[in-house]
Design a protein around this motif. Sequence first.
Motif, short mmCIF file in Angstrom:
data_model
loop_
_atom_site.label_atom_id
_atom_site.label_comp_id
_atom_site.label_asym_id
_atom_site.label_seq_id
_atom_site.Cartn_x
_atom_site.Cartn_y
_atom_site.Cartn_z
N GLU A 1 -44.50 33.03 4.06
CA GLU A 1 -44.01 31.65 3.95
C GLU A 1 -43.75 31.12 5.37
O GLU A 1 -43.23 31.84 6.21
N PRO A 2 -44.12 29.87 5.64
CA PRO A 2 -43.82 29.33 6.98
C PRO A 2 -42.31 29.16 7.17
O PRO A 2 -41.60 28.84 6.23
N ALA A 3 -41.86 29.39 8.37
CA ALA A 3 -40.44 29.28 8.67
C ALA A 3 -40.02 27.81 8.66
O ALA A 3 -40.73 26.94 9.17
N VAL A 4 -38.88 27.53 8.09
CA VAL A 4 -38.36 26.16 8.04
C VAL A 4 -37.58 25.90 9.31
O VAL A 4 -36.66 26.65 9.65
N VAL A 5 -37.95 24.85 10.02
CA VAL A 5 -37.29 24.50 11.28
C VAL A 5 -36.63 23.14 11.10
O VAL A 5 -37.27 22.17 10.72
N GLU A 6 -35.33 23.10 11.35
CA GLU A 6 -34.61 21.83 11.27
C GLU A 6 -34.63 21.16 12.63
O GLU A 6 -34.27 21.76 13.63
N ALA A 7 -35.05 19.92 12.64
CA ALA A 7 -35.07 19.16 13.89
C ALA A 7 -33.73 18.46 14.07
O ALA A 7 -33.17 17.91 13.13
N GLU A 8 -33.24 18.51 15.28
CA GLU A 8 -31.99 17.81 15.59
C GLU A 8 -32.29 16.31 15.65
O GLU A 8 -33.21 15.87 16.33
N THR A 9 -31.51 15.53 14.95
CA THR A 9 -31.69 14.09 14.99
C THR A 9 -30.62 13.48 15.88
O THR A 9 -29.49 13.96 15.93
N ALA A 10 -30.99 12.44 16.55
CA ALA A 10 -30.05 11.77 17.43
C ALA A 10 -29.06 10.99 16.58
O ALA A 10 -29.43 10.28 15.66
N SER A 11 -27.81 11.10 16.89
CA SER A 11 -26.78 10.40 16.15
C SER A 11 -26.60 9.00 16.73
O SER A 11 -26.49 8.83 17.93
N SER A 12 -26.58 8.01 15.86
CA SER A 12 -26.38 6.64 16.33
C SER A 12 -24.89 6.32 16.45
O SER A 12 -24.54 5.22 16.87
N GLY A 13 -24.02 7.25 16.09
CA GLY A 13 -22.59 7.01 16.18
C GLY A 13 -22.11 6.89 17.61
O GLY A 13 -21.14 6.20 17.89
N GLY A 14 -22.79 7.50 18.56
CA GLY A 14 -22.39 7.44 19.95
C GLY A 14 -22.61 6.07 20.55
O GLY A 14 -21.88 5.64 21.44
N ILE A 15 -23.62 5.35 20.10
CA ILE A 15 -23.90 4.02 20.65
C ILE A 15 -23.36 2.93 19.75
O ILE A 15 -23.11 1.80 20.20
N LEU A 16 -23.14 3.24 18.49
CA LEU A 16 -22.70 2.24 17.52
C LEU A 16 -21.28 1.76 17.80
O LEU A 16 -21.00 0.56 17.75
N VAL A 17 -20.39 2.66 18.14
CA VAL A 17 -18.99 2.30 18.38
C VAL A 17 -18.86 1.39 19.60
O VAL A 17 -18.20 0.34 19.52
N PRO A 18 -19.46 1.69 20.73
CA PRO A 18 -19.35 0.76 21.87
C PRO A 18 -19.99 -0.60 21.59
O PRO A 18 -19.49 -1.64 22.05
N LEU A 19 -21.09 -0.63 20.84
CA LEU A 19 -21.71 -1.92 20.51
C LEU A 19 -20.80 -2.76 19.62
O LEU A 19 -20.68 -3.97 19.82
N MET A 20 -20.16 -2.11 18.64
CA MET A 20 -19.23 -2.85 17.78
C MET A 20 -18.03 -3.36 18.59
O MET A 20 -17.56 -4.47 18.38
N LEU A 21 -17.55 -2.55 19.51
CA LEU A 21 -16.44 -2.96 20.37
C LEU A 21 -16.85 -4.15 21.24
O LEU A 21 -16.08 -5.09 21.42
N LEU A 22 -18.07 -4.12 21.75
CA LEU A 22 -18.58 -5.23 22.55
C LEU A 22 -18.69 -6.51 21.74
O LEU A 22 -18.34 -7.59 22.22
N VAL A 23 -19.13 -6.39 20.49
CA VAL A 23 -19.23 -7.55 19.60
C VAL A 23 -17.85 -8.13 19.32
O VAL A 23 -17.66 -9.35 19.34
#
Length: 58
Positions: free
Chosen positions: A28-50
Motif C-alpha cells: 500500500e502506498p504510504a499516506v503523507v499529510e501535507a502541512e497547510t498554511a494557517s490563515s489565522g496568522g494573517i487574519l487577526v492583524p487584517l481584522m485589527l487593521l479593518v
Amino acid sequence: MKKLVLAAALSIAATSAFAGGMAEPVMEPAVVEAETASSGGILVPLMLLVVVAAVAAN
C-alpha cells in the motif's frame, strides 16, 4: 483398488497445494499529510487593521 484410491488422494492433495499460485505482494502506498498554511496568522492583524480603519473613519 487401494492403489487407485491412494493415487486419487495424492493427486487431489498435490493439485490443491498449487491452487492459488505465487502472487507478488502488494504494498500500500504510504499516506503523507501535507502541512497547510494557517490563515489565522494573517487574519487577526487584517481584522485589527479593518477595525482601526473603521474607528479612524468615524
